[in-house]
Design a protein around this motif. Structure first.
Motif, short mmCIF file in Angstrom:
data_model
loop_
_atom_site.label_atom_id
_atom_site.label_comp_id
_atom_site.label_asym_id
_atom_site.label_seq_id
_atom_site.Cartn_x
_atom_site.Cartn_y
_atom_site.Cartn_z
N ILE A 35 14.73 22.13 -8.05
CA ILE A 35 15.44 23.03 -8.96
C ILE A 35 14.51 23.51 -10.07
O ILE A 35 14.50 24.70 -10.43
CB ILE A 35 16.68 22.32 -9.56
CG1 ILE A 35 17.69 22.00 -8.45
CG2 ILE A 35 17.33 23.16 -10.65
CD1 ILE A 35 18.81 21.07 -8.87
N ALA A 36 13.73 22.60 -10.61
CA ALA A 36 12.78 22.96 -11.68
C ALA A 36 11.76 23.97 -11.19
O ALA A 36 11.49 24.99 -11.85
CB ALA A 36 12.09 21.69 -12.19
N THR A 37 11.20 23.73 -10.01
CA THR A 37 10.18 24.63 -9.47
C THR A 37 10.75 26.02 -9.21
O THR A 37 10.16 27.04 -9.58
CB THR A 37 9.61 24.06 -8.15
OG1 THR A 37 9.02 22.77 -8.42
CG2 THR A 37 8.56 24.99 -7.55
N ALA A 38 11.90 26.06 -8.56
CA ALA A 38 12.51 27.34 -8.20
C ALA A 38 12.96 28.13 -9.42
O ALA A 38 13.02 29.37 -9.39
CB ALA A 38 13.69 27.12 -7.26
N SER A 39 13.29 27.43 -10.51
CA SER A 39 13.75 28.12 -11.72
C SER A 39 12.62 28.40 -12.70
O SER A 39 12.85 28.96 -13.78
CB SER A 39 14.84 27.29 -12.43
OG SER A 39 14.32 26.03 -12.83
N GLY A 40 11.40 28.01 -12.33
CA GLY A 40 10.25 28.26 -13.21
C GLY A 40 10.27 27.43 -14.47
O GLY A 40 9.75 27.85 -15.51
N THR A 41 10.89 26.24 -14.37
CA THR A 41 10.94 25.34 -15.54
C THR A 41 10.23 24.04 -15.18
O THR A 41 9.26 24.05 -14.44
CB THR A 41 12.40 25.09 -15.96
OG1 THR A 41 13.12 24.51 -14.85
CG2 THR A 41 13.09 26.40 -16.35
N ASN A 42 10.71 22.92 -15.69
CA ASN A 42 10.15 21.63 -15.31
C ASN A 42 11.28 20.59 -15.29
O ASN A 42 12.40 20.86 -15.74
CB ASN A 42 9.02 21.20 -16.26
CG ASN A 42 9.45 21.21 -17.71
OD1 ASN A 42 10.47 20.60 -18.06
ND2 ASN A 42 8.71 21.89 -18.57
N VAL A 43 10.98 19.43 -14.75
CA VAL A 43 11.99 18.39 -14.59
C VAL A 43 12.60 17.99 -15.94
O VAL A 43 13.81 17.80 -16.06
CB VAL A 43 11.40 17.15 -13.89
CG1 VAL A 43 12.37 15.98 -13.93
CG2 VAL A 43 11.02 17.49 -12.45
N ALA A 44 11.75 17.88 -16.97
CA ALA A 44 12.24 17.50 -18.29
C ALA A 44 13.26 18.50 -18.82
O ALA A 44 14.26 18.13 -19.44
CB ALA A 44 11.06 17.36 -19.26
N MET A 45 13.01 19.77 -18.55
CA MET A 45 13.90 20.81 -19.05
C MET A 45 15.25 20.77 -18.31
O MET A 45 16.32 20.92 -18.93
CB MET A 45 13.26 22.18 -18.91
CG MET A 45 13.95 23.27 -19.69
SD MET A 45 13.05 24.84 -19.59
CE MET A 45 11.56 24.42 -20.49
N VAL A 46 15.20 20.57 -17.00
CA VAL A 46 16.44 20.48 -16.24
C VAL A 46 17.26 19.29 -16.73
O VAL A 46 18.48 19.39 -16.94
CB VAL A 46 16.15 20.33 -14.72
CG1 VAL A 46 17.46 20.13 -13.95
CG2 VAL A 46 15.42 21.56 -14.19
N ASN A 47 16.60 18.17 -16.96
CA ASN A 47 17.30 16.97 -17.45
C ASN A 47 17.81 17.16 -18.88
O ASN A 47 18.85 16.62 -19.25
CB ASN A 47 16.37 15.76 -17.39
CG ASN A 47 16.18 15.25 -15.97
OD1 ASN A 47 17.08 15.37 -15.14
ND2 ASN A 47 15.00 14.72 -15.68
N TYR A 48 17.08 17.95 -19.67
CA TYR A 48 17.50 18.21 -21.05
C TYR A 48 18.85 18.92 -21.06
O TYR A 48 19.75 18.58 -21.84
CB TYR A 48 16.45 19.07 -21.75
CG TYR A 48 16.85 19.54 -23.13
CD1 TYR A 48 16.64 18.74 -24.26
CD2 TYR A 48 17.45 20.79 -23.31
CE1 TYR A 48 17.01 19.18 -25.52
CE2 TYR A 48 17.83 21.23 -24.57
CZ TYR A 48 17.60 20.42 -25.67
OH TYR A 48 17.98 20.86 -26.92
#
Length: 205
Positions: A35-48
């Protein structure tokens, strides 16, 4: 980084991407990293924003359930002929589950693991409004002789079973029948017509 985290567009993008991945890859085959890769973010941001993959899917489940209940309530409370109501009711299931095909599997898992939590989530959407509207309509149609006498709950369970099982069975069906997902979706469209005919025929006196 924190400046980007506060961007509401990023949060929405993560949700949109997660929904797409869950639909195409399934819940279990989708990771937070995907999800992080496909959304151009990172794991920390998705968890945030969402804390876990499960919480993300719960949001999508609530969205799907809200759409489904609104569509079904609109169908069963319509002043159209009762058999047209049945057709629109069945359409509501197929349309919504085509948009959210992972929902039936999620529900089955929740029934096994968190039945109380699932019940609470479903009740928030006031599904009883559908039961009451349908019960009133069924009683009127029985009195008019349009349909044979049938308990409304039996009718609901029959329609639910016929509409939902093809989506539960979908992934296995594509492998067993050697069909692509697109081909299977075309089969579902034909099956929807069969379900309508089957339910209506069973209701006629």
């Amino acid at each position: 980084m924190f400046k980007e985290v506060t961007n509401p567009d990023v949060k929405e993008r993560i949700l949109l991407v997660a929904r797409d991945l869950f639909i195409h890859n399934g819940y279990n085959s989708t990771s937070i990293r995907d999800i992080a890769t496909a959304s151009g973010t990172n794991v920390a941001m998705v968890n945030y924003y969402y804390h876990s993959k499960y919480n993300l899917f719960e949001i999508i489940f609530d969205e799907a359930l809200n759409v489904l209940i609104k569509r079904i309530f609109t169908a069963v409370s319509s002043d159209k002929s009762f058999f047209d109501v049945i057709g629109h009711w069945i359409d509501s299931y197929y349309e919504t589950l085509m948009e959210y095909p992972q929902i039936p599997i999620f529900v089955l898992n929740e029934i096994n693991q968190n039945p109380e939590r699932l019940t609470e989530r479903v009740l928030r959407h006031e599904p009883l409004q559908i039961y009451y509207a349908l019960s009133e309509r069924v009683e009127k149609e029985v009195q008019k002789g349009t349909i044979r006498s049938i308990p409304p709950l039996d009718l609901i369970l029959n329609v639910l079973s016929l509409c939902v099982f093809p989506f539960i069975f979908g992934r296995m069906a594509t492998k067993v029948a050697d069909k692509t997902q697109s081909e299977y979706n075309e089969m579902l469209d034909d099956h929807k017509k069969y379900v309508k005919e089957f339910v209506i025929s069973a209701l006629k006196p």
